[in-house]
Design a protein around this motif. Sequence first.
Motif, mmCIF file in Angstrom:
data_model
loop_
_atom_site.group_PDB
_atom_site.id
_atom_site.type_symbol
_atom_site.label_atom_id
_atom_site.label_comp_id
_atom_site.label_asym_id
_atom_site.label_seq_id
_atom_site.Cartn_x
_atom_site.Cartn_y
_atom_site.Cartn_z
ATOM 1 N N LEU A 1 -5.530 50.181 -16.046
ATOM 2 C CA LEU A 1 -4.544 49.923 -17.088
ATOM 3 C C LEU A 1 -3.126 50.127 -16.560
ATOM 4 O O LEU A 1 -2.213 49.369 -16.896
ATOM 5 C CB LEU A 1 -4.794 50.858 -18.272
ATOM 6 N N GLN A 2 -2.947 51.128 -15.728
ATOM 7 C CA GLN A 2 -1.619 51.385 -15.168
ATOM 8 C C GLN A 2 -1.203 50.262 -14.226
ATOM 9 O O GLN A 2 -0.037 49.843 -14.242
ATOM 10 C CB GLN A 2 -1.628 52.733 -14.446
ATOM 11 N N LEU A 3 -2.146 49.763 -13.436
ATOM 12 C CA LEU A 3 -1.845 48.642 -12.547
ATOM 13 C C LEU A 3 -1.506 47.395 -13.348
ATOM 14 O O LEU A 3 -0.552 46.666 -13.026
ATOM 15 C CB LEU A 3 -3.041 48.379 -11.626
ATOM 16 N N ARG A 4 -2.271 47.147 -14.395
ATOM 17 C CA ARG A 4 -1.993 45.991 -15.253
ATOM 18 C C ARG A 4 -0.618 46.116 -15.898
ATOM 19 O O ARG A 4 0.087 45.122 -16.080
ATOM 20 C CB ARG A 4 -3.080 45.869 -16.327
ATOM 21 N N GLU A 5 -0.233 47.345 -16.200
ATOM 22 C CA GLU A 5 1.076 47.567 -16.812
ATOM 23 C C GLU A 5 2.205 47.246 -15.835
ATOM 24 O O GLU A 5 3.260 46.746 -16.249
ATOM 25 C CB GLU A 5 1.183 49.028 -17.294
ATOM 26 N N TRP A 6 2.003 47.518 -14.559
ATOM 27 C CA TRP A 6 3.012 47.144 -13.561
ATOM 28 C C TRP A 6 3.224 45.632 -13.565
ATOM 29 O O TRP A 6 4.363 45.162 -13.496
ATOM 30 C CB TRP A 6 2.556 47.611 -12.169
ATOM 31 N N VAL A 7 2.141 44.873 -13.663
ATOM 32 C CA VAL A 7 2.252 43.417 -13.716
ATOM 33 C C VAL A 7 2.907 42.982 -15.027
ATOM 34 O O VAL A 7 3.759 42.079 -15.048
ATOM 35 C CB VAL A 7 0.860 42.773 -13.571
ATOM 36 N N ALA A 8 2.544 43.629 -16.125
ATOM 37 C CA ALA A 8 3.087 43.261 -17.437
ATOM 38 C C ALA A 8 4.592 43.494 -17.499
ATOM 39 O O ALA A 8 5.306 42.746 -18.176
ATOM 40 C CB ALA A 8 2.380 44.062 -18.524
ATOM 41 N N ARG A 9 5.084 44.514 -16.813
ATOM 42 C CA ARG A 9 6.535 44.768 -16.814
ATOM 43 C C ARG A 9 7.295 43.610 -16.182
ATOM 44 O O ARG A 9 8.350 43.197 -16.673
ATOM 45 C CB ARG A 9 6.842 46.068 -16.083
ATOM 46 N N LEU B 1 10.669 42.068 -5.144
ATOM 47 C CA LEU B 1 11.013 41.739 -6.529
ATOM 48 C C LEU B 1 10.093 42.469 -7.502
ATOM 49 O O LEU B 1 10.529 42.968 -8.542
ATOM 50 C CB LEU B 1 10.926 40.230 -6.744
ATOM 51 N N PHE B 2 8.801 42.518 -7.163
ATOM 52 C CA PHE B 2 7.820 43.190 -8.017
ATOM 53 C C PHE B 2 8.150 44.674 -8.148
ATOM 54 O O PHE B 2 8.211 45.217 -9.258
ATOM 55 C CB PHE B 2 6.426 43.006 -7.409
ATOM 56 N N SER C 1 1.897 57.078 -22.137
ATOM 57 C CA SER C 1 3.112 57.199 -21.323
ATOM 58 C C SER C 1 3.316 56.002 -20.405
ATOM 59 O O SER C 1 4.458 55.597 -20.158
ATOM 60 C CB SER C 1 3.070 58.491 -20.502
ATOM 61 N N TRP C 2 2.219 55.402 -19.914
ATOM 62 C CA TRP C 2 2.368 54.264 -19.006
ATOM 63 C C TRP C 2 2.752 52.979 -19.742
ATOM 64 O O TRP C 2 3.235 52.029 -19.122
ATOM 65 C CB TRP C 2 1.082 54.034 -18.193
ATOM 66 N N HIS C 3 2.572 52.943 -21.041
ATOM 67 C CA HIS C 3 2.946 51.780 -21.850
ATOM 68 C C HIS C 3 4.379 51.884 -22.364
ATOM 69 O O HIS C 3 5.041 50.866 -22.605
ATOM 70 C CB HIS C 3 1.962 51.669 -23.025
ATOM 71 N N LEU C 4 4.878 53.092 -22.512
ATOM 72 C CA LEU C 4 6.179 53.300 -23.144
ATOM 73 C C LEU C 4 7.356 52.648 -22.414
ATOM 74 O O LEU C 4 8.261 52.112 -23.082
ATOM 75 C CB LEU C 4 6.443 54.799 -23.332
ATOM 76 N N PRO C 5 7.446 52.679 -21.073
ATOM 77 C CA PRO C 5 8.611 52.048 -20.434
ATOM 78 C C PRO C 5 8.785 50.583 -20.819
ATOM 79 O O PRO C 5 9.897 50.147 -21.154
ATOM 80 C CB PRO C 5 8.324 52.217 -18.935
ATOM 81 N N ARG C 6 7.709 49.823 -20.809
ATOM 82 C CA ARG C 6 7.807 48.405 -21.179
ATOM 83 C C ARG C 6 8.165 48.251 -22.654
ATOM 84 O O ARG C 6 8.997 47.409 -23.021
ATOM 85 C CB ARG C 6 6.489 47.686 -20.859
ATOM 86 N N ALA C 7 7.542 49.052 -23.512
ATOM 87 C CA ALA C 7 7.835 48.968 -24.942
ATOM 88 C C ALA C 7 9.297 49.302 -25.223
ATOM 89 O O ALA C 7 9.961 48.621 -26.015
ATOM 90 C CB ALA C 7 6.911 49.906 -25.718
ATOM 91 N N LEU C 8 9.811 50.336 -24.584
ATOM 92 C CA LEU C 8 11.211 50.716 -24.785
ATOM 93 C C LEU C 8 12.158 49.652 -24.239
ATOM 94 O O LEU C 8 13.208 49.370 -24.830
ATOM 95 C CB LEU C 8 11.486 52.053 -24.110
#
Length: 224
Positions: free
Chosen positions: A187-195, A26-27, A154-161
């Motif tokens: 930060l990139q790992l944290r972004e995976w969790v944030a998504r 799922l993750f 760039s690693w933040h943009l997918p979630r923002a979009l």
Amino acid sequence: MPISLWKPFKAVLMALGTVLLVLVLLFVGANAWVLAKTHSRIEHDLPVCSAQPVGIVFGTSHWTRAGSRNPHFEARMSAASRLIRMRRVQHLLLSGDNRTRFYNEPVTMWRDLRARQVRDVDMTLDYAGFSTFDTLSRARDVFGVERVLLVTQSWHLPRALFIADALGLEATGCAAPAQPVAGVWRLQLREWVARVATLGDLYVWERRPYFLGPREPLEIAPRA
């Protein structure tokens, strides 16, 4: 271990393994979905970023914990000032955290961009951008934004979009030029969790912004 105890213990281990496998799938699947839906609208070359009336610049700390200038902040400010000069955007919405009088992301961004010769009339400060979700919700509901260019890493943009899509904004992403930075993997790992958390916010818990307030439609000043 006696055979009588091994069988139930084995059953418990298999059940836990199955649950763990499902959670991992799922993750990974949630992240793959967010990336697949947004990657085609992310541009990494500033001069060819999609022209939009408004560019949202997401706030971040001016300094690192070590006391040095935050390279992610520097990259966002550099990208935002260049986008204005190249007329890829007409107006900048500077959105960030302002929870205390000692920490004010929007004002820090505004000061930095003024030093880069960005006009005051080309900037609006949003003091209640406590999260990516809050920033985009307020852009739509408070500032009347409909079409927007998102300016961040760039690693933040997918979630923002992805959030922008869910809110009905017509959004594209412009990645701030990246420089080699130590520890960026965290930060990139944290972004995976944030998504994954974002999917829960949007489709399970129906998250609402922390604070909205009255409408304040942006006034876009003409260029000389």
